[in-house]
Design a protein around this motif. Structure first.
Motif, PDB file in Angstrom:
ATOM      1  N   VAL A   1       0.844  -1.200   0.000  1.00 60.66           N
ATOM      2  CA  VAL A   1       0.000   0.000   0.000  1.00 60.66           C
ATOM      3  C   VAL A   1       0.875   1.244   0.000  1.00 60.66           C
ATOM      4  CG1 VAL A   1      -1.721   1.326   1.288  1.00 60.66           C
ATOM      5  CG2 VAL A   1      -1.947  -1.168   1.093  1.00 60.66           C
ATOM      6  N   GLU A   2       1.910   1.234   0.805  1.00 63.26           N
ATOM      7  CA  GLU A   2       2.837   2.373   0.848  1.00 63.26           C
ATOM      8  C   GLU A   2       3.547   2.546  -0.487  1.00 63.26           C
ATOM      9  OE1 GLU A   2       4.652   5.716   2.171  1.00 63.26           O
ATOM     10  OE2 GLU A   2       2.987   4.636   3.077  1.00 63.26           O
ATOM     11  N   VAL A   3       3.900   1.445  -1.129  1.00 66.66           N
ATOM     12  CA  VAL A   3       4.533   1.518  -2.449  1.00 66.66           C
ATOM     13  C   VAL A   3       3.610   2.247  -3.421  1.00 66.66           C
ATOM     14  CG1 VAL A   3       5.268   0.147  -4.449  1.00 66.66           C
ATOM     15  CG2 VAL A   3       5.991  -0.509  -2.154  1.00 66.66           C
ATOM     16  N   LEU A   4       2.327   1.869  -3.448  1.00 70.54           N
ATOM     17  CA  LEU A   4       1.379   2.494  -4.377  1.00 70.54           C
ATOM     18  C   LEU A   4       1.150   3.966  -4.042  1.00 70.54           C
ATOM     19  CD1 LEU A   4      -1.301  -0.275  -4.975  1.00 70.54           C
ATOM     20  CD2 LEU A   4       0.806   0.224  -6.231  1.00 70.54           C
ATOM     21  N   ARG A   5       1.051   4.277  -2.767  1.00 72.06           N
ATOM     22  CA  ARG A   5       0.859   5.687  -2.370  1.00 72.06           C
ATOM     23  C   ARG A   5       2.044   6.541  -2.792  1.00 72.06           C
ATOM     24  NH1 ARG A   5      -1.769   4.302   3.366  1.00 72.06           N
ATOM     25  NH2 ARG A   5      -3.938   4.399   2.710  1.00 72.06           N
ATOM     26  N   ARG A   6       3.253   6.077  -2.505  1.00 69.35           N
ATOM     27  CA  ARG A   6       4.448   6.848  -2.876  1.00 69.35           C
ATOM     28  C   ARG A   6       4.586   6.967  -4.379  1.00 69.35           C
ATOM     29  NH1 ARG A   6       9.091   4.112   0.486  1.00 69.35           N
ATOM     30  NH2 ARG A   6       8.263   2.560  -0.882  1.00 69.35           N
ATOM     31  N   TRP A   7       4.264   5.891  -5.088  1.00 63.96           N
ATOM     32  CA  TRP A   7       4.367   5.918  -6.548  1.00 63.96           C
ATOM     33  C   TRP A   7       3.442   6.985  -7.123  1.00 63.96           C
ATOM     34  CZ3 TRP A   7       8.030   3.809  -9.366  1.00 63.96           C
ATOM     35  CH2 TRP A   7       7.887   3.780 -10.747  1.00 63.96           C
ATOM     36  N   ALA A   8       2.194   6.985  -6.682  1.00 60.72           N
ATOM     37  CA  ALA A   8       1.215   7.959  -7.182  1.00 60.72           C
ATOM     38  C   ALA A   8       1.584   9.381  -6.758  1.00 60.72           C
ATOM     39  CB  ALA A   8      -0.181   7.595  -6.704  1.00 60.72           C
ATOM     40  N   GLU A   9       2.046   9.554  -5.516  1.00 66.02           N
ATOM     41  CA  GLU A   9       2.429  10.886  -5.025  1.00 66.02           C
ATOM     42  C   GLU A   9       3.588  11.470  -5.827  1.00 66.02           C
ATOM     43  OE1 GLU A   9       3.201  10.351  -0.864  1.00 66.02           O
ATOM     44  OE2 GLU A   9       1.064  10.199  -0.382  1.00 66.02           O
ATOM     45  N   SER A  10       4.439  10.597  -6.369  1.00 68.75           N
ATOM     46  CA  SER A  10       5.575  11.091  -7.153  1.00 68.75           C
ATOM     47  C   SER A  10       5.235  11.199  -8.641  1.00 68.75           C
ATOM     48  CB  SER A  10       6.809  10.227  -6.928  1.00 68.75           C
ATOM     49  OG  SER A  10       6.557   8.897  -7.309  1.00 68.75           O
ATOM     50  N   GLY A  11       3.956  11.013  -8.979  1.00 66.91           N
ATOM     51  CA  GLY A  11       3.507  11.224 -10.349  1.00 66.91           C
ATOM     52  C   GLY A  11       3.378   9.980 -11.200  1.00 66.91           C
ATOM     53  N   GLY A  12       3.757   8.825 -10.646  1.00 69.91           N
ATOM     54  CA  GLY A  12       3.640   7.581 -11.409  1.00 69.91           C
ATOM     55  C   GLY A  12       2.205   7.076 -11.443  1.00 69.91           C
ATOM     56  N   VAL A  13       1.980   6.104 -12.283  1.00 74.45           N
ATOM     57  CA  VAL A  13       0.666   5.485 -12.445  1.00 74.45           C
ATOM     58  C   VAL A  13       0.780   4.013 -12.060  1.00 74.45           C
ATOM     59  CG1 VAL A  13      -1.093   4.833 -14.153  1.00 74.45           C
ATOM     60  CG2 VAL A  13       0.057   7.052 -14.327  1.00 74.45           C
ATOM     61  N   TRP A  14      -0.184   3.518 -11.299  1.00 75.36           N
ATOM     62  CA  TRP A  14      -0.237   2.078 -11.037  1.00 75.36           C
ATOM     63  C   TRP A  14      -1.525   1.516 -11.608  1.00 75.36           C
ATOM     64  CZ3 TRP A  14      -4.523   0.760  -8.399  1.00 75.36           C
ATOM     65  CH2 TRP A  14      -5.042   1.630  -7.440  1.00 75.36           C
ATOM     66  N   ARG A  15      -1.444   0.263 -12.037  1.00 74.13           N
ATOM     67  CA  ARG A  15      -2.604  -0.426 -12.615  1.00 74.13           C
ATOM     68  C   ARG A  15      -2.656  -1.864 -12.110  1.00 74.13           C
ATOM     69  NH1 ARG A  15      -0.774   1.607 -18.230  1.00 74.13           N
ATOM     70  NH2 ARG A  15      -1.750   3.667 -18.310  1.00 74.13           N
ATOM     71  N   VAL A  16      -3.851  -2.319 -11.808  1.00 68.01           N
ATOM     72  CA  VAL A  16      -4.049  -3.722 -11.453  1.00 68.01           C
ATOM     73  C   VAL A  16      -3.966  -4.516 -12.746  1.00 68.01           C
ATOM     74  CG1 VAL A  16      -5.634  -5.432 -10.503  1.00 68.01           C
ATOM     75  CG2 VAL A  16      -5.482  -3.153  -9.452  1.00 68.01           C
ATOM     76  N   LEU A  17      -3.025  -5.440 -12.805  1.00 67.50           N
ATOM     77  CA  LEU A  17      -2.822  -6.246 -14.008  1.00 67.50           C
ATOM     78  C   LEU A  17      -3.580  -7.564 -13.937  1.00 67.50           C
ATOM     79  CD1 LEU A  17       1.013  -5.675 -14.450  1.00 67.50           C
ATOM     80  CD2 LEU A  17      -0.881  -4.419 -15.516  1.00 67.50           C
ATOM     81  N   GLY A  18      -3.880  -7.995 -12.729  1.00 65.79           N
ATOM     82  CA  GLY A  18      -4.608  -9.253 -12.594  1.00 65.79           C
ATOM     83  C   GLY A  18      -5.000  -9.527 -11.163  1.00 65.79           C
ATOM     84  N   ARG A  19      -6.076 -10.274 -11.027  1.00 66.88           N
ATOM     85  CA  ARG A  19      -6.555 -10.740  -9.726  1.00 66.88           C
ATOM     86  C   ARG A  19      -6.852 -12.218  -9.863  1.00 66.88           C
ATOM     87  NH1 ARG A  19      -9.102  -5.925  -6.725  1.00 66.88           N
ATOM     88  NH2 ARG A  19      -8.939  -4.231  -8.215  1.00 66.88           N
ATOM     89  N   ALA A  20      -6.346 -12.993  -8.931  1.00 69.78           N
ATOM     90  CA  ALA A  20      -6.589 -14.433  -8.921  1.00 69.78           C
ATOM     91  C   ALA A  20      -6.752 -14.869  -7.473  1.00 69.78           C
ATOM     92  CB  ALA A  20      -5.446 -15.187  -9.585  1.00 69.78           C
ATOM     93  N   GLY A  21      -7.985 -15.144  -7.088  1.00 79.28           N
ATOM     94  CA  GLY A  21      -8.242 -15.483  -5.697  1.00 79.28           C
ATOM     95  C   GLY A  21      -7.900 -14.299  -4.816  1.00 79.28           C
ATOM     96  N   ASP A  22      -7.022 -14.518  -3.846  1.00 83.09           N
ATOM     97  CA  ASP A  22      -6.596 -13.445  -2.941  1.00 83.09           C
ATOM     98  C   ASP A  22      -5.368 -12.701  -3.442  1.00 83.09           C
ATOM     99  OD1 ASP A  22      -8.637 -14.026  -1.209  1.00 83.09           O
ATOM    100  OD2 ASP A  22      -7.432 -15.275   0.109  1.00 83.09           O
ATOM    101  N   THR A  23      -4.842 -13.074  -4.581  1.00 80.74           N
ATOM    102  CA  THR A  23      -3.606 -12.496  -5.093  1.00 80.74           C
ATOM    103  C   THR A  23      -3.900 -11.403  -6.121  1.00 80.74           C
ATOM    104  OG1 THR A  23      -2.493 -14.607  -4.772  1.00 80.74           O
ATOM    105  CG2 THR A  23      -1.428 -13.039  -6.232  1.00 80.74           C
ATOM    106  N   VAL A  24      -3.155 -10.303  -5.994  1.00 80.99           N
ATOM    107  CA  VAL A  24      -3.294  -9.172  -6.914  1.00 80.99           C
ATOM    108  C   VAL A  24      -1.920  -8.867  -7.510  1.00 80.99           C
ATOM    109  CG1 VAL A  24      -3.943  -6.742  -7.113  1.00 80.99           C
ATOM    110  CG2 VAL A  24      -5.120  -8.185  -5.465  1.00 80.99           C
TER     111      VAL A  24
END
Length: 64
Positions: free
Chosen positions: A6-29
């Motif tokens: 979660v911290e990785v995604l927050r920092r990435w977005a705060e620094s201007g990067g984009v994150w995308r969910v590439l796949g979901r399988a059961g409990d794994t993202v």
């Protein structure tokens, strides 16, 4: 990379990067980290952490 996805995604977005969910399988993202233009993928990670699934909810990206 931080062990807290979660911290990785927050920092990435705060620094201007984009994150995308590439796949979901059961409990794994699988999430991709992209340049600020949303173009080239820079990194990706897969996690089964419940905090990440709660953070993402039904969202598929940090865009809009």
């Amino acid at each position: 990379m931080s062990s807290d996805p979660v911290e990785v995604l927050r920092r990435w977005a705060e620094s201007g990067g984009v994150w995308r969910v590439l796949g979901r399988a059961g409990d794994t993202v699988t999430v991709g980290l992209f340049e600020c233009t949303g173009g080239q993928e820079v990194d990706r990670f897969t996690s089964a952490e419940s905090a990440l699934r709660r953070f993402l909810g039904e969202r598929t990206s940090s865009e809009g």
